[in-house]
Design an enzyme around this catalytic site. Sequence first.
Site, PDB file in Angstrom:
ATOM      1  CG  ASP A  73     -82.781  28.602  22.596  1.00  0.00           C
ATOM      2  OD1 ASP A  73     -83.974  28.292  22.501  1.00  0.00           O
ATOM      3  OD2 ASP A  73     -82.133  28.572  23.660  1.00  0.00           O
ATOM      4  CB  CYS A 125     -47.320  24.181  -7.810  1.00  0.00           C
ATOM      5  SG  CYS A 125     -46.896  22.552  -8.473  1.00  0.00           S
ATOM      6  CG  ASP A 151     -80.438  25.241  22.063  1.00  0.00           C
ATOM      7  OD1 ASP A 151     -81.669  25.277  21.883  1.00  0.00           O
ATOM      8  OD2 ASP A 151     -79.842  25.976  22.860  1.00  0.00           O
ATOM      9  CB  CYS A 188     -46.598  19.754  -5.071  1.00  0.00           C
ATOM     10  SG  CYS A 188     -45.303  20.411  -6.131  1.00  0.00           S
TER      11      CYS A 188
END
Length: 848
Positions: free
Chosen positions: A503, A15, A705, A18
């Site tokens: 671009d 769970c 870029d 835990c």
Amino acid sequence: MTTTTLSVPIRGMTCASCVSHVTHALRSVDGVSLAEVNLATEKALVQLDPSKATSRSLVDAVRESGYGVATEKAMLRAMAGASADQARLVRELGALPGMVSVVAKDAKGEIEVERIPGDTQISAYRDALKTAGYELLSIRVDAESNIETNRSSERRTLMIKTAASLVVATASMAIMQYQSISSLANIPPTAVNWLLLALATPIQFWAGWQFYTGAWGGLRHRTTNMNTLIAIGTSVAYAFSLAVTLSRETFAGAAPFAGHATGTYFDVSTAIIGLILLGRYLEARARGRTSDAIKKLVNRQSRHALVARGDDFVRVPIEEVTTGDIVMLRPGEQVPVDGEVVSGTSSINEAMLTGESLPVSKTEKSRVFAGTINGQGSLRVRAIGVGSDTVLAHVIRLVETAQGSRAPIQRLVDVVTARFVPIVLAIGAATFVAWWLLGPEPSWLFGLLAAVAVLVIACPCALGLATPTAVMVGMGRAAGSGILIRNAEALEIAHRIQVVVFDKTGTLTEGRPQVVDVRTRSVPADDVIALAAAVEIASEHPLGAAIVRDARARGRAIARVEDFSSVPGRGVRGRVNGTQIAVGNAAYLGDLEIDTSALEADVTESLKDGRTALLVSVDGKAEAVIAVADPIKPGARETVATLKRLGISVVMLTGDNSRTGRAVAAQLGIDEVIAEVLPADKAERVASLKESGRVVAMVGDGVNDAPALATADVGIALGSGTDIAIETADVTLMGSDVSAVATAIDVSRRTMRTIRQNLFWAFFYNVALIPVAAGVMYPVFSESHTPAWLVPVFGHVGFLNPVAAAAAMAISSVTVVTNSLRLARNRATKTYTPSGGAPTRGLASESA
């Protein structure tokens, strides 16, 4: 500071509580800088300083917190040399990443190692042994310690325990009704209870033992988890039933559910254990499916390769292949390494990496990649990347890391689960007291059973699985479509993208100019191209390269140029076979005092649609206009339309002049163009768009870029681009197909929608059903009002039957995982259909 990153397989988590406990345990280790634990993958991503923290310290921390680490064992055989040093051998091996323990068995060179499974290559073991004076002979991994083998074994054991628990629970329920059979009515209830005790005890302490160990591990560290709730709930029912069995007179009349003449609740304890285990088993199976995408990638890794050894090719384990080896690829085989073709021709299906369905031709000096499929030809390949150094291995690491990362939305779950179990324990105690003080007789027993129902139903499993399972499936499905998302944060941000900035060159266009038109006065077009190519071949300009490629495509030989000269950005000239040739713009020819007025109409026509016009003169006479253009990529126009349909604004960024930029944008359907942008200014333009308050994505592929990709909220790089662009990006598209941009956003939106659905149902489930389990329905379903068909659920007094509570809790976790798995079946946005090809999709594609 040097850091090492390890992916540590954790066992025993059930769970969200835990996850919190394991995270805290790992972060408490000195030298750990990052620890992210994922319930869905059952792994912890840990970054540590190897000079302070070791793999052993991580394993010890996890085990001391009450959980396990799935390590694997291996036996190394080595031959001792003249300088062999056993103590150094242990030290050198122990320093390898993920090594937990090293034990030198004897002087003959047998070494037993325990390690965290990872990317450590055989070469690392060989080097470590060589340093200590040993030569590695072999490595044998203990099959029983293999993680997948262990998980399969654990699932089988879980299935057996589940089946046994449910069979005993069903039998107990039937036995408790024994007095309904007249021939058995005279059997004393105590005798029946002893039988029930004999059936229930193995279930309580064999099938349910994991709840006790999990609860004890938490108690040792003053914490609580789901195991605490189940252990307390089932123990209360079992202990009460044991007490009734031992001293029935003390509890005479305490049988609130109709037909329970025995007065015990062994059926409740066994049914709760059986149903919880059933939920875990179904959840484990479903969670196994969430990693299907990564398993497909892992299965693409070859186990063997055909390698040149002397004059022959020998089949060897992939671990023994090293950089520089020559590998033979036969028709239809899977490529085992990244490499360069040294001889042969073939075509290779790279769909699993790029998502592009058409095979790619391979000849000498072509690159090939591990995991792809060779076609009909045979190739000899020089290995460049092997094992963990291949593109495929890098993709697998990226996907595994991304799947294990935590989305920002998970912080809400962390806050809730940190306080969840203690609050539930308090609610359970309050429920018992309220029923004891205010409920009908036997009020204390009603309170006990209502408290058990509260403890059993209030499981944080669904909360813990809500986000990571959806992230895992979504990222896996994206990877299967050639889209690599760096982490869960990028996945979450991507669903809010409002602006996509492209671009132009190399992203929306091919980035490879082509000759699209030739207009001449008297010299044939083929001759014009051949003469222009002879001059341009000495140039390095992309437009000149386009003319040279066109001349070769026309089958024309390219003559030698003499007296070559050039003016950057304007044109070139030279003498070809005694003829003076000049190629450039109108201004350049004007500087050469060449009259270009006769070509003005042709120039105007050639400049349409963003083309570039190059004028050609022959012996001082303006003779032709060559139109060159960078073709728009297939699917780019449709991608823009798809993004617009998704409500996203599209912007094109280009260094071209405004006229060319607007012309290309018009063809693509883009309304906003930012033209004449220098490479250094791209990031600044992206930043200005962000200042308007919008979430901005940048799509590019080049070195220039990279700053803009880093500046954007989400950077998206094409995999065909440069390494620096890819490293900077949050999302990498393995192919050059820009339609994957829309697919990536679509994956993000679907994943976030699934996460919200999961969280809603997980929270709603606990908020709605905890009060029901506590008994708020008592006024509605009291003894005089409960419909007969609801008695198994609400009993006769209005609180939830603990067995029904266990069933509901199991269903909640399975529901969340199943909902996440729907992402794997959903088809993403379809963008375009290439000529003669199948529709290109996102999630619909199975291959990467």
